[in-house]
Scaffold this motif. Structure first.
Motif, PDB file in Angstrom:
ATOM      1  N   GLN A 163       0.802  -1.217   0.000  1.00  0.00           N
ATOM      2  CA  GLN A 163       0.000   0.000   0.000  1.00  0.00           C
ATOM      3  C   GLN A 163       0.841   1.276   0.000  1.00  0.00           C
ATOM      4  O   GLN A 163       0.543   2.211  -0.748  1.00  0.00           O
ATOM      5  CB  GLN A 163      -0.944  -0.015   1.206  1.00  0.00           C
ATOM      6  CG  GLN A 163      -1.832   1.214   1.320  1.00  0.00           C
ATOM      7  CD  GLN A 163      -2.796   1.332   0.165  1.00  0.00           C
ATOM      8  OE1 GLN A 163      -3.278   0.334  -0.334  1.00  0.00           O
ATOM      9  NE2 GLN A 163      -3.066   2.555  -0.276  1.00  0.00           N
ATOM     10  N   PRO A 164       1.915   1.377   0.836  1.00  0.00           N
ATOM     11  CA  PRO A 164       2.708   2.606   0.797  1.00  0.00           C
ATOM     12  C   PRO A 164       3.304   2.872  -0.577  1.00  0.00           C
ATOM     13  O   PRO A 164       3.321   4.011  -1.046  1.00  0.00           O
ATOM     14  CB  PRO A 164       3.799   2.348   1.846  1.00  0.00           C
ATOM     15  CG  PRO A 164       3.221   1.333   2.753  1.00  0.00           C
ATOM     16  CD  PRO A 164       2.368   0.461   1.887  1.00  0.00           C
ATOM     17  N   THR A 201       0.546   4.067  -2.908  1.00  0.00           N
ATOM     18  CA  THR A 201       0.187   5.461  -2.625  1.00  0.00           C
ATOM     19  C   THR A 201       1.238   6.411  -3.160  1.00  0.00           C
ATOM     20  O   THR A 201       0.920   7.451  -3.749  1.00  0.00           O
ATOM     21  CB  THR A 201       0.023   5.662  -1.108  1.00  0.00           C
ATOM     22  OG1 THR A 201      -0.942   4.727  -0.610  1.00  0.00           O
ATOM     23  CG2 THR A 201      -0.438   7.073  -0.787  1.00  0.00           C
ATOM     24  N   TYR A 235       2.355   6.153   6.208  1.00  0.00           N
ATOM     25  CA  TYR A 235       1.576   5.827   7.407  1.00  0.00           C
ATOM     26  C   TYR A 235       1.014   4.402   7.367  1.00  0.00           C
ATOM     27  O   TYR A 235       1.011   3.721   8.402  1.00  0.00           O
ATOM     28  CB  TYR A 235       0.443   6.830   7.630  1.00  0.00           C
ATOM     29  CG  TYR A 235      -0.355   6.496   8.873  1.00  0.00           C
ATOM     30  CD1 TYR A 235       0.100   6.873  10.131  1.00  0.00           C
ATOM     31  CD2 TYR A 235      -1.536   5.760   8.802  1.00  0.00           C
ATOM     32  CE1 TYR A 235      -0.599   6.537  11.276  1.00  0.00           C
ATOM     33  CE2 TYR A 235      -2.236   5.416   9.940  1.00  0.00           C
ATOM     34  CZ  TYR A 235      -1.769   5.805  11.173  1.00  0.00           C
ATOM     35  OH  TYR A 235      -2.458   5.455  12.306  1.00  0.00           O
ATOM     36  N   PRO A 236       0.527   3.912   6.221  1.00  0.00           N
ATOM     37  CA  PRO A 236       0.030   2.528   6.214  1.00  0.00           C
ATOM     38  C   PRO A 236       1.067   1.520   6.695  1.00  0.00           C
ATOM     39  O   PRO A 236       0.742   0.591   7.440  1.00  0.00           O
ATOM     40  CB  PRO A 236      -0.345   2.299   4.744  1.00  0.00           C
ATOM     41  CG  PRO A 236      -0.673   3.662   4.232  1.00  0.00           C
ATOM     42  CD  PRO A 236       0.288   4.584   4.923  1.00  0.00           C
ATOM     43  N   ALA A 237       2.324   1.706   6.294  1.00  0.00           N
ATOM     44  CA  ALA A 237       3.374   0.782   6.727  1.00  0.00           C
ATOM     45  C   ALA A 237       3.646   0.933   8.220  1.00  0.00           C
ATOM     46  O   ALA A 237       3.847  -0.062   8.933  1.00  0.00           O
ATOM     47  CB  ALA A 237       4.652   1.034   5.930  1.00  0.00           C
ATOM     48  N   ALA A 270       1.491   1.887  10.463  1.00  0.00           N
ATOM     49  CA  ALA A 270       0.349   1.314  11.176  1.00  0.00           C
ATOM     50  C   ALA A 270       0.450  -0.201  11.234  1.00  0.00           C
ATOM     51  O   ALA A 270       0.132  -0.815  12.262  1.00  0.00           O
ATOM     52  CB  ALA A 270      -0.955   1.741  10.502  1.00  0.00           C
ATOM     53  N   ARG A 271       0.884  -0.819  10.150  1.00  0.00           N
ATOM     54  CA  ARG A 271       1.011  -2.276  10.142  1.00  0.00           C
ATOM     55  C   ARG A 271       2.079  -2.758  11.115  1.00  0.00           C
ATOM     56  O   ARG A 271       2.035  -3.899  11.574  1.00  0.00           O
ATOM     57  CB  ARG A 271       1.338  -2.766   8.729  1.00  0.00           C
ATOM     58  CG  ARG A 271       0.149  -2.762   7.791  1.00  0.00           C
ATOM     59  CD  ARG A 271       0.392  -3.688   6.614  1.00  0.00           C
ATOM     60  NE  ARG A 271       1.571  -3.300   5.865  1.00  0.00           N
ATOM     61  CZ  ARG A 271       1.563  -2.420   4.863  1.00  0.00           C
ATOM     62  NH1 ARG A 271       0.429  -1.833   4.513  1.00  0.00           N
ATOM     63  NH2 ARG A 271       2.664  -2.127   4.213  1.00  0.00           N
ATOM     64  N   ARG A 331       0.561   2.926  15.090  1.00  0.00           N
ATOM     65  CA  ARG A 331      -0.636   3.610  14.598  1.00  0.00           C
ATOM     66  C   ARG A 331      -0.783   5.010  15.178  1.00  0.00           C
ATOM     67  O   ARG A 331      -1.239   5.923  14.487  1.00  0.00           O
ATOM     68  CB  ARG A 331      -1.876   2.769  14.905  1.00  0.00           C
ATOM     69  CG  ARG A 331      -1.932   1.453  14.148  1.00  0.00           C
ATOM     70  CD  ARG A 331      -3.274   0.771  14.322  1.00  0.00           C
ATOM     71  NE  ARG A 331      -3.517   0.430  15.710  1.00  0.00           N
ATOM     72  CZ  ARG A 331      -3.130  -0.709  16.278  1.00  0.00           C
ATOM     73  NH1 ARG A 331      -2.467  -1.604  15.557  1.00  0.00           N
ATOM     74  NH2 ARG A 331      -3.389  -0.966  17.541  1.00  0.00           N
ATOM     75  N   VAL A 352      -6.316   8.736   5.688  1.00  0.00           N
ATOM     76  CA  VAL A 352      -5.305   7.675   5.725  1.00  0.00           C
ATOM     77  C   VAL A 352      -5.236   7.056   7.118  1.00  0.00           C
ATOM     78  O   VAL A 352      -5.157   5.832   7.271  1.00  0.00           O
ATOM     79  CB  VAL A 352      -3.928   8.234   5.308  1.00  0.00           C
ATOM     80  CG1 VAL A 352      -2.860   7.153   5.398  1.00  0.00           C
ATOM     81  CG2 VAL A 352      -3.984   8.790   3.899  1.00  0.00           C
ATOM     82  N   LEU A 383      -8.371   4.950   7.776  1.00  0.00           N
ATOM     83  CA  LEU A 383      -8.396   3.700   7.015  1.00  0.00           C
ATOM     84  C   LEU A 383      -7.420   2.677   7.568  1.00  0.00           C
ATOM     85  O   LEU A 383      -7.754   1.498   7.713  1.00  0.00           O
ATOM     86  CB  LEU A 383      -8.083   3.996   5.541  1.00  0.00           C
ATOM     87  CG  LEU A 383      -8.010   2.784   4.605  1.00  0.00           C
ATOM     88  CD1 LEU A 383      -9.359   2.077   4.544  1.00  0.00           C
ATOM     89  CD2 LEU A 383      -7.573   3.218   3.209  1.00  0.00           C
ATOM     90  N   HIS A 384      -6.212   3.120   7.886  1.00  0.00           N
ATOM     91  CA  HIS A 384      -5.164   2.171   8.265  1.00  0.00           C
ATOM     92  C   HIS A 384      -4.921   2.103   9.770  1.00  0.00           C
ATOM     93  O   HIS A 384      -4.271   1.164  10.235  1.00  0.00           O
ATOM     94  CB  HIS A 384      -3.855   2.536   7.556  1.00  0.00           C
ATOM     95  CG  HIS A 384      -3.936   2.437   6.071  1.00  0.00           C
ATOM     96  ND1 HIS A 384      -3.823   1.242   5.395  1.00  0.00           N
ATOM     97  CD2 HIS A 384      -4.155   3.389   5.120  1.00  0.00           C
ATOM     98  CE1 HIS A 384      -3.950   1.459   4.096  1.00  0.00           C
ATOM     99  NE2 HIS A 384      -4.151   2.744   3.905  1.00  0.00           N
TER     100      HIS A 384
END
Length: 228
Positions: A33-34, A37, A165-167, A169-170, A174, A192, A195-196
């Protein structure tokens, strides 16, 4: 065996290679995802640089609709977490204070070490926390070059938050990852996080961004003036 469990004995070599290749394509993991994006962002930058323009008056309504959708999604989940709202608000306040302090201090220390600009001006750059339209003019009043650097640095900060941010959060960051977005977590960065991260993290991000947005216009010009 073939990609769907069919035996390959007796199948010509060319067809066997084709079947194995199809299996490899089917099992290939999707683009993270990152990275996706970031690619979308870079594609937009390239399109704008090439001269393409969105229809006039279209960008703002789309952005507002996206933020509204994120707010609706977050608000719909909050009733089940009302007990955590006060905690989210206090955590957002503390995170905003630490974000501005850490950004200003780190920028000033780096400027003092490299000698690229006065520490006060660098502190103003950092305290803007992603608010490039505030940092650019404030630092341009000190020196046009500083203004350009402040604008680009804070613009890059917003882009990095959207991309990475998605990475974060994973990997369990977060809440901590919200700090990267700075002031932008109340608007462009909020979808963002919602969502994540989740509804709690979105509430923290909203408070975090609002506090920085309220405080930065007073702090950044003062620090910039100290850098004259």
């Amino acid at each position: 065996m073939g990609p769907w469990g069919t035996p390959l004995e007796g199948v010509p070599a060319r067809q066997r290679l084709h079947a194995q290749g199809a299996a490899g394509v089917a099992e290939r993991p999707p683009l993270p995802q990152p990275a996706a994006t970031l690619l979308v962002l870079l594609a937009g930058v390239a399109a704008g640089y090439a001269g393409l323009r969105a229809p006039e008056g279209l960008v703002e309504p789309l952005l507002a609709a996206l933020i509204l959708a994120a707010g609706v999604a977050v608000g719909g989940q909050l009733p089940a977490q009302e007990a955590r709202l006060a905690q989210a608000a206090s955590r957002g306040l503390l995170l905003a204070a630490s974000t501005m302090a850490a950004s200003a201090s780190a920028s000033a220390a780096l400027a003092a070490f490299t000698g690229t600009m006065p520490p006060g001006a660098a502190a103003a750059l950092g305290a803007a926390a992603g608010w490039y339209s505030l940092a650019g003019p404030a630092l341009a009043a000190v020196d046009p070059v500083y203004g350009l650097v402040a604008f680009l640095a804070n613009l890059a900060r917003e882009a990095m938050h959207l991309a990475f941010y998605p990475a974060l959060a994973r990997r369990g960051l977060r809440v901590e990852g919200i700090a990267v977005g700075g002031a932008t977590t109340m608007d462009t960065g909020l979808p963002v996080v919602a969502l994540h991260g989740g509804p709690y993290e979105a509430a923290v991000a909203l408070v975090h961004g609002v506090v920085i947005t309220l405080v930065a216009p007073a702090v950044v010009p003062l620090l910039a003036a100290a850098g004259r």
